[in-house]
Design a protein around this motif. Structure first.
Motif, mmCIF file in Angstrom:
data_model
loop_
_atom_site.group_PDB
_atom_site.id
_atom_site.type_symbol
_atom_site.label_atom_id
_atom_site.label_comp_id
_atom_site.label_asym_id
_atom_site.label_seq_id
_atom_site.Cartn_x
_atom_site.Cartn_y
_atom_site.Cartn_z
ATOM 1 N N TYR A 111 25.817 -10.524 28.676
ATOM 2 C CA TYR A 111 26.647 -10.293 27.495
ATOM 3 C C TYR A 111 25.865 -10.561 26.210
ATOM 4 N N ARG A 112 24.601 -10.124 26.224
ATOM 5 C CA ARG A 112 23.756 -10.194 25.045
ATOM 6 C C ARG A 112 23.395 -8.771 24.618
ATOM 7 N N ALA A 113 22.901 -8.636 23.406
ATOM 8 C CA ALA A 113 22.479 -7.327 22.916
ATOM 9 C C ALA A 113 21.114 -6.985 23.504
ATOM 10 N N PRO A 114 20.956 -5.796 24.077
ATOM 11 C CA PRO A 114 19.638 -5.402 24.586
ATOM 12 C C PRO A 114 18.686 -5.112 23.439
ATOM 13 N N GLY A 115 17.374 -5.171 23.744
ATOM 14 C CA GLY A 115 16.413 -4.808 22.713
ATOM 15 C C GLY A 115 15.149 -5.630 22.684
ATOM 16 N N ALA A 116 15.047 -6.672 23.505
ATOM 17 C CA ALA A 116 13.847 -7.518 23.512
ATOM 18 C C ALA A 116 13.395 -7.736 24.951
ATOM 19 N N ASP A 117 12.082 -7.696 25.159
ATOM 20 C CA ASP A 117 11.533 -7.931 26.491
ATOM 21 C C ASP A 117 11.611 -9.412 26.849
ATOM 22 N N ARG A 144 5.583 -3.070 34.844
ATOM 23 C CA ARG A 144 6.598 -2.549 35.757
ATOM 24 C C ARG A 144 6.989 -3.622 36.762
ATOM 25 N N VAL A 145 8.267 -3.637 37.109
ATOM 26 C CA VAL A 145 8.795 -4.626 38.049
ATOM 27 C C VAL A 145 9.828 -3.946 38.936
ATOM 28 N N TRP A 146 10.108 -4.578 40.061
ATOM 29 C CA TRP A 146 11.234 -4.177 40.894
ATOM 30 C C TRP A 146 12.448 -5.019 40.509
ATOM 31 N N LEU A 149 11.348 -0.337 37.697
ATOM 32 C CA LEU A 149 11.648 -0.182 36.279
ATOM 33 C C LEU A 149 10.501 -0.704 35.426
ATOM 34 N N THR A 150 10.537 -0.365 34.149
ATOM 35 C CA THR A 150 9.654 -1.041 33.208
ATOM 36 C C THR A 150 10.237 -2.420 32.911
ATOM 37 N N VAL A 151 9.391 -3.303 32.401
ATOM 38 C CA VAL A 151 9.880 -4.625 32.009
ATOM 39 C C VAL A 151 10.969 -4.490 30.949
ATOM 40 N N GLY A 152 10.812 -3.526 30.052
ATOM 41 C CA GLY A 152 11.821 -3.306 29.024
ATOM 42 C C GLY A 152 13.160 -2.894 29.601
ATOM 43 N N GLN A 153 13.146 -2.006 30.583
ATOM 44 C CA GLN A 153 14.399 -1.591 31.216
ATOM 45 C C GLN A 153 15.068 -2.760 31.928
ATOM 46 N N PHE A 187 29.210 0.092 28.339
ATOM 47 C CA PHE A 187 27.922 -0.553 28.130
ATOM 48 C C PHE A 187 27.102 0.228 27.107
ATOM 49 N N PRO A 188 26.381 -0.473 26.226
ATOM 50 C CA PRO A 188 25.634 0.225 25.176
ATOM 51 C C PRO A 188 24.403 0.956 25.686
ATOM 52 N N GLY A 189 23.874 0.526 26.833
ATOM 53 C CA GLY A 189 22.636 1.111 27.325
ATOM 54 C C GLY A 189 21.426 0.421 26.731
ATOM 55 N N GLY A 190 20.254 0.812 27.203
ATOM 56 C CA GLY A 190 19.026 0.168 26.768
ATOM 57 C C GLY A 190 18.144 1.076 25.940
ATOM 58 N N ARG A 191 16.931 0.615 25.719
ATOM 59 C CA ARG A 191 15.981 1.361 24.891
ATOM 60 C C ARG A 191 15.390 2.559 25.619
ATOM 61 N N ASP A 192 15.341 2.489 26.930
ATOM 62 C CA ASP A 192 14.730 3.548 27.738
ATOM 63 C C ASP A 192 15.762 4.034 28.746
ATOM 64 N N PRO A 193 16.369 5.202 28.519
ATOM 65 C CA PRO A 193 17.465 5.657 29.379
ATOM 66 C C PRO A 193 17.019 6.316 30.678
ATOM 67 N N ARG A 194 15.728 6.397 30.927
ATOM 68 C CA ARG A 194 15.262 7.080 32.131
ATOM 69 C C ARG A 194 15.729 6.368 33.399
ATOM 70 N N PRO A 195 15.972 7.122 34.467
ATOM 71 C CA PRO A 195 16.342 6.487 35.734
ATOM 72 C C PRO A 195 15.151 5.748 36.331
ATOM 73 N N PRO A 196 15.384 4.906 37.336
ATOM 74 C CA PRO A 196 14.267 4.210 37.979
ATOM 75 C C PRO A 196 13.233 5.191 38.520
ATOM 76 N N GLU A 197 11.980 4.759 38.496
ATOM 77 C CA GLU A 197 10.910 5.581 39.061
ATOM 78 C C GLU A 197 11.108 5.771 40.557
ATOM 79 N N ARG A 198 11.554 4.718 41.221
ATOM 80 C CA ARG A 198 11.879 4.757 42.648
ATOM 81 C C ARG A 198 13.001 3.770 42.905
ATOM 82 N N SER A 199 13.747 4.002 43.973
ATOM 83 C CA SER A 199 14.754 3.051 44.439
ATOM 84 C C SER A 199 14.672 3.000 45.954
ATOM 85 N N VAL A 200 14.568 1.787 46.502
ATOM 86 C CA VAL A 200 14.417 1.632 47.948
ATOM 87 C C VAL A 200 15.363 0.548 48.447
#
Length: 241
Positions: free
Chosen positions: A108-114, A11-13, A94-98, A42-55
């Motif tokens: 302007y790259r395709a999402p899908g890799a950490d 997880r990262v900010w 967010l997760t690193v993946g998000q 935008f195509p979106g990412g692998r994990d559509p969940r919103p951020p765990e927190r936003s500050v």
């Protein structure tokens, strides 16, 4: 939050300083879609969940507007961590993946890799290319987790001067873009609408083209309605060499 979970390396900010300060706009990167006023879906990412927190977040450095955005028209926001000043933003947990999928779409790259965050954590900066958002920056840590963002490889033009497209030439942002940034910053709960308007109107690229009154007139914030609280500040990363 436990000490162990607060240092979870997965997880990262994400320190958003432009239109991704706005929750609905950020959701288009996570779940896919086109934000109001934008010219790109935008195509979106692998994990559509919103951020765990936003500050709300204050960073050392300077936000400036430059180049020409194909999504919004007008200048887009960049962050120069080495410039004198203070940058306002919103940190999304967010997760690193998000984070990786958001960064990919900004590049302007395709999402899908950490992304491999080893270098940016160790040195504070990592180049993934020469493109406008292909430079990763780690501004420090917050609650034990790295605070990451992405920006252009060039510094802010000295003296706020105009420059070429390839070196971050300043350009005033469009009304649609500023509306999203202003709403996102106000929604973070640390600044009043007039403070947000004055801050954005003073950023290089907007300064001299936008007044605080004009920025404030772009939209009428509906939340939060209470008094603002203090923004968060990251501290130096103990892993930095």
């Amino acid at each position: 939050m436990s000490e162990a979970s607060s240092r979870d390396p997965s997880r990262v900010w994400y320190a958003a300083y432009g239109s991704n300060t706005h929750a609905e706009r950020l959701a288009c990167y996570l779940a896919g879609g086109r934000p109001p006023g934008a010219a790109r879906t935008f195509p979106g990412g692998r994990d559509p969940r919103p951020p765990e927190r936003s500050v709300a977040l204050v960073l050392p450095g300077q936000v400036y507007f430059a180049t020409e955005s194909p999504v919004w028209g007008g200048g887009r926001a960049f962050y120069d961590a080495a410039a004198d000043g203070t940058a306002w933003g919103v940190a999304h947990l967010l997760t690193v993946g998000q984070f990786s999928d958001i960064a990919a779409q900004e590049m302007y790259r395709a999402p899908g890799a950490d992304l491999d965050l080893t270098e940016v954590r160790a040195t504070g900066r990592c180049s993934l290319g020469t493109g406008r958002y292909e430079t990763l920056v780690c501004s420090g840590v917050l609650d034990g987790l790295p605070v990451l963002t992405f920006t252009a490889p060039w510094p802010m033009p000295e003296g706020g001067g105009e420059g070429g497209e390839e070196d971050g030439g300043l350009r005033p942002p469009s009304a649609a873009y500023l509306r999203h940034v202003a709403a996102g910053l106000h929604g973070a709960g640390a600044w009043r609408p007039a403070e947000v308007a004055a801050y954005l109107a003073g950023c290089p690229g907007a300064a001299g083209h936008w007044t605080p009154e004009a920025v404030a007139a772009l939209s009428v914030p509906t939340a939060p309605t209470g008094p603002p609280g203090p923004p968060s500040r990251c501290r130096p990363d103990p892993r930095r060499s």
